[in-house]
Design a protein around this motif. Structure first.
Motif, mmCIF file in Angstrom:
data_model
loop_
_atom_site.group_PDB
_atom_site.id
_atom_site.type_symbol
_atom_site.label_atom_id
_atom_site.label_comp_id
_atom_site.label_asym_id
_atom_site.label_seq_id
_atom_site.Cartn_x
_atom_site.Cartn_y
_atom_site.Cartn_z
ATOM 1 N N UNK A 338 0.862 -1.180 0.000
ATOM 2 C CA UNK A 338 0.000 0.000 0.000
ATOM 3 C C UNK A 338 0.899 1.230 0.000
ATOM 4 N N UNK A 339 0.619 2.166 -0.897
ATOM 5 C CA UNK A 339 1.355 3.420 -0.990
ATOM 6 C C UNK A 339 0.502 4.543 -0.417
ATOM 7 N N UNK A 340 1.055 5.260 0.558
ATOM 8 C CA UNK A 340 0.421 6.476 1.078
ATOM 9 C C UNK A 340 1.200 7.673 0.559
ATOM 10 N N UNK A 341 0.469 8.731 0.239
ATOM 11 C CA UNK A 341 1.104 9.924 -0.305
ATOM 12 C C UNK A 341 0.351 11.146 0.197
ATOM 13 N N UNK A 342 1.085 12.167 0.654
ATOM 14 C CA UNK A 342 0.402 13.350 1.148
ATOM 15 C C UNK A 342 1.354 14.513 1.365
ATOM 16 N N UNK A 343 0.798 15.604 1.869
ATOM 17 C CA UNK A 343 1.560 16.794 2.224
ATOM 18 C C UNK A 343 1.771 16.775 3.730
ATOM 19 N N UNK A 344 3.017 16.834 4.158
ATOM 20 C CA UNK A 344 3.284 16.871 5.595
ATOM 21 C C UNK A 344 3.116 18.282 6.139
ATOM 22 N N UNK A 345 3.800 19.253 5.534
ATOM 23 C CA UNK A 345 3.600 20.639 5.941
ATOM 24 C C UNK A 345 4.111 21.570 4.851
ATOM 25 N N UNK A 346 3.751 22.822 4.973
ATOM 26 C CA UNK A 346 4.217 23.859 4.065
ATOM 27 C C UNK A 346 4.858 24.947 4.919
ATOM 28 N N UNK A 347 6.069 25.337 4.557
ATOM 29 C CA UNK A 347 6.820 26.318 5.341
ATOM 30 C C UNK A 347 6.989 27.602 4.558
ATOM 31 N N UNK A 348 6.673 28.706 5.198
ATOM 32 C CA UNK A 348 6.920 30.033 4.657
ATOM 33 C C UNK A 348 8.216 30.545 5.271
ATOM 34 N N UNK A 349 9.099 31.067 4.452
ATOM 35 C CA UNK A 349 10.413 31.503 4.938
ATOM 36 C C UNK A 349 10.507 33.022 4.856
ATOM 37 N N UNK A 350 10.759 33.631 5.997
ATOM 38 C CA UNK A 350 10.952 35.072 6.070
ATOM 39 C C UNK A 350 12.448 35.346 6.135
ATOM 40 N N UNK A 351 12.928 36.068 5.151
ATOM 41 C CA UNK A 351 14.349 36.381 5.074
ATOM 42 C C UNK A 351 14.496 37.788 4.510
ATOM 43 N N UNK A 353 13.693 40.393 6.011
ATOM 44 C CA UNK A 353 12.493 41.108 6.482
ATOM 45 C C UNK A 353 11.372 41.142 5.446
ATOM 46 N N UNK A 354 11.227 40.009 4.739
ATOM 47 C CA UNK A 354 10.084 39.851 3.838
ATOM 48 C C UNK A 354 9.819 38.366 3.654
ATOM 49 N N UNK A 355 8.610 38.053 3.221
ATOM 50 C CA UNK A 355 8.291 36.673 2.882
ATOM 51 C C UNK A 355 8.959 36.357 1.554
ATOM 52 N N UNK A 356 9.991 35.518 1.588
ATOM 53 C CA UNK A 356 10.801 35.303 0.401
ATOM 54 C C UNK A 356 10.689 33.929 -0.227
ATOM 55 N N UNK A 357 10.208 32.938 0.540
ATOM 56 C CA UNK A 357 10.152 31.575 0.022
ATOM 57 C C UNK A 357 8.917 30.861 0.553
ATOM 58 N N UNK A 358 8.456 29.872 -0.208
ATOM 59 C CA UNK A 358 7.399 28.959 0.243
ATOM 60 C C UNK A 358 7.795 27.560 -0.191
ATOM 61 N N UNK A 359 7.831 26.629 0.756
ATOM 62 C CA UNK A 359 8.289 25.273 0.467
ATOM 63 C C UNK A 359 7.258 24.260 0.950
ATOM 64 N N UNK A 360 6.958 23.301 0.087
ATOM 65 C CA UNK A 360 6.060 22.207 0.455
ATOM 66 C C UNK A 360 6.884 20.963 0.746
ATOM 67 N N UNK A 361 6.528 20.264 1.807
ATOM 68 C CA UNK A 361 7.204 19.027 2.198
ATOM 69 C C UNK A 361 6.204 17.894 2.002
ATOM 70 N N UNK A 362 6.453 17.088 0.974
ATOM 71 C CA UNK A 362 5.518 16.021 0.622
ATOM 72 C C UNK A 362 6.164 14.665 0.901
ATOM 73 N N UNK A 363 5.330 13.682 1.193
ATOM 74 C CA UNK A 363 5.868 12.380 1.576
ATOM 75 C C UNK A 363 5.212 11.250 0.808
ATOM 76 N N UNK A 364 5.927 10.124 0.786
ATOM 77 C CA UNK A 364 5.410 8.840 0.353
ATOM 78 C C UNK A 364 5.865 7.821 1.384
#
Length: 372
Positions: A338-351, A353-364
Motif C-alpha cells: 500500500x502506498x500512502x502519499x500526502x503533504x506533511x507541511x508547508x513552510x513560509x520563509x521570512x528572510x 524582512x520579507x516573505x521570500x520563500x514557500x516550500x512544500x514538504x511532501x511524503x510517500x
C-alpha cells in the motif's frame, strides 16, 4: 501487528524487490508531476537515492518542493530507525568505509539510541531523518545531508522543566558529527526552550553539516499571533517582528489557522535572521495511528490561501494539490504493497524582512503489511 512489526515486515519485503532507493523511486516517476520535479532534476535525485538502501521505503520519504521557484527542482528526504535493516546498512558502511562521513555519524547516533537504558531513545525513540540538498545544492554530488531528531517518545513541552533534555538531544546531534557546542551556543539553545510558552513543543532538532554549525529548532503549537511574536522577541530574533505578524494576519483572513510553528537557527552568536513559519490548519500528533493520512481535501483551504501570494508559482500549486491521494494498492514480485502519499507541511520563509520563500514538504511511504 503493531507499527514496528509492520515496518520490519515491509523492509524484508522491499529487500526482495531490489537493492537501492534509486530502484524504488524509478518506479514512481509517473506519479510525480514534471512541473514539481523535472526530468534532469529527477535523475539527480535517483543518483543520490541509488546510494541508499531500498528498505528506507518502509518509513516516510519524500521531497522538499520550492513553490517560489519556476525551476522544477527538489531536495530529497528519508527516514530511518535504529535496530532495523537500514541501520545495519549504515553500521556496515561505517565499518568498511572510513571516508563515509554520514554513515559514521548515523552509526554513532544509533549506537547512542541502542545502548541499554538510553536516555536519548527515551526522548526521541529510534528514528532519524536525513535531508539531502539536491536541487538547492546545484551540483551533481550529494552533499552531507541535514540530520533531524524528533522528541516523539517523550515530548519536550514549554514550561515543562526539560532544559536538560533539550541539551542532551542537541549534544547528540552535534557530537555524532565530531562537533562541540560552544558555551554561548548551548546557552542560546537553552534560552530558546525556556522562552517557550506552555502548550508548545520542541518538535525537532536539526543540523546541516554542509551549510553551517547552526542548530535548527522547530517549535510548534503557538496559539495566537501575539504568543508567536512574543516568543520571537524573547529569543532575541533579529528580524522585523511586524513582518511576521503581517504574514500571519494575511493568512488568518483567508483560512482557519489552528496553531503556528517556527523554525529558528541557533548560532553561537544567537538566533539567526532567517525564520521558517508553519501555519497549521490540521493539528497532527506523532502518536496518532492516522498521522500520515490526509483527507483528500484537507489541504485545499490552505492552498487556496497560499495562491493569493505573489511569490508562489501557480502551476506548482495546482500540481501540488494533486499530490494527496487515497491509499493506493501496488503489486510487486513479493506481493502487494500500500502506498500512502500526502503533504506533511508547508513552510513560509521570512528572510531579509520579507516573505521570500514557500516550500512544500511532501511524503510517500510504503507498507507491505497488507491484510487480505
Amino acid at each position: 501487528m503493531d507499527i514496528d512489526e509492520a515496518i520490519i515486515l515491509t523492509q524484508d519485503r522491499l529487500a526482495e524487490e531490489g537493492g537501492s532507493m534509486g530502484e524504488l523511486l524509478g518506479q514512481f516517476r509517473n506519479r510525480v508531476s514534471p512541473i514539481l520535479i523535472g526530468d534532469p532534476e529527477w535523475e539527480r535525485i535517483l543518483v543520490c537515492a541509488g546510494k541508499l538502501p531500498i528498505t528506507m521505503g518502509a518509513l516516510p520519504f519524500g521531497f522538499e518542493l520550492p513553490l517560489h521557484l519556476r525551476s522544477p527542482q527538489a531536495d530529497f528526504g528519508v527516514s530511518l530507525a535504529s535496530g532495523t535493516r537500514t541501520a545495519d546498512f549504515f553500521h556496515e558502511r561505517a565499518r568498511t568505509d572510513r571516508t563515509d562521513e554520514i554513515a559514521r555519524a548515523v552509526s554513532q547516533l544509533f549506537r547512542q539510541m541502542e545502548s541499554e537504558h538510553s536516555p536519548l531513545r527515551e526522548v526521541v525513540g529510534r528514528k532519524l531523518m536525513l535531508e539531502y540538498d539536491i536541487g538547492s545544492a546545484q551540483d551533481s554530488a550529494c552533499s552531507l545531508p541535514g540530520m533531524f531528531l524528533r522528541p516523539g517518545e517523550r515530548p519536550i513541552v514549554g514550561a515543562g522543566g526539560q532544559a536538560d533534555e533539550v541539551g542532551m538531544v542537541a549534544d547528540a546531534l552535534v557530537s555524532c558529527l565530531g562537533w562541540e557546542m560552544s558555551d554561548d551556543q548551548r546557552k542560546h539553545v537553552e534560552q530558546a526552550y525556556l522562552a517557550q510558552p506552555g502548550d508548545t513543543r520542541m518538535d525537532s532538532f536539526g543540523v546541516f553539516p554542509s551549510r553551517s554549525r547552526a542548530i535548527r529548532l522547530a517549535v510548534m503549537g503557538f496559539k495566537t499571533p501575539r504568543e508567536t511574536c512574543g516568543y520571537l522577541e524573547n529569543t532575541g530574533w533579529p528580524g522585523d517582528i511586524s513582518v511576521v505578524d503581517s504574514v500571519i494576519a494575511r493568512f488568518r483572513e483567508r483560512v482557519n489557522i489552528v496553531r503556528t510553528g517556527l523554525n529558528i537557527d541557533v548560532q553561537e552568536e544567537g538566533v539567526g535572521p532567517t525564520l521558517g513559519l508553519t501555519l497549521i490548519v490540521k493539528q497532527r500528533y506523532t502518536k496518532d495511528s492516522r498521522y500520515w493520512l490526509d483527507g483528500l481535501t484537507d489541504w485545499d483551504p490552505f492552498l487556496d490561501a497560499l495562491g493569493h501570494e505573489d511569490l508562489v508559482v501557480p502551476e506548482k500549486l495546482t500540481a501540488l494539490a494533486d499530490w494527496v491521494s487515497k491509499p493506493t494498492m501496488l503489486f510487486a514480485k513479493s506481493g502487494r504493497f500500500v502506498l500512502l502519499r500526502g503533504i506533511h507541511h508547508i513552510k513560509l520563509v521570512i528572510t531579509g524582512n520579507r516573505l521570500g520563500k514557500a516550500k512544500a514538504y511532501v511524503f510517500m511511504v510504503l507498507s507491505g503489511a497488507v491484510t487480505n
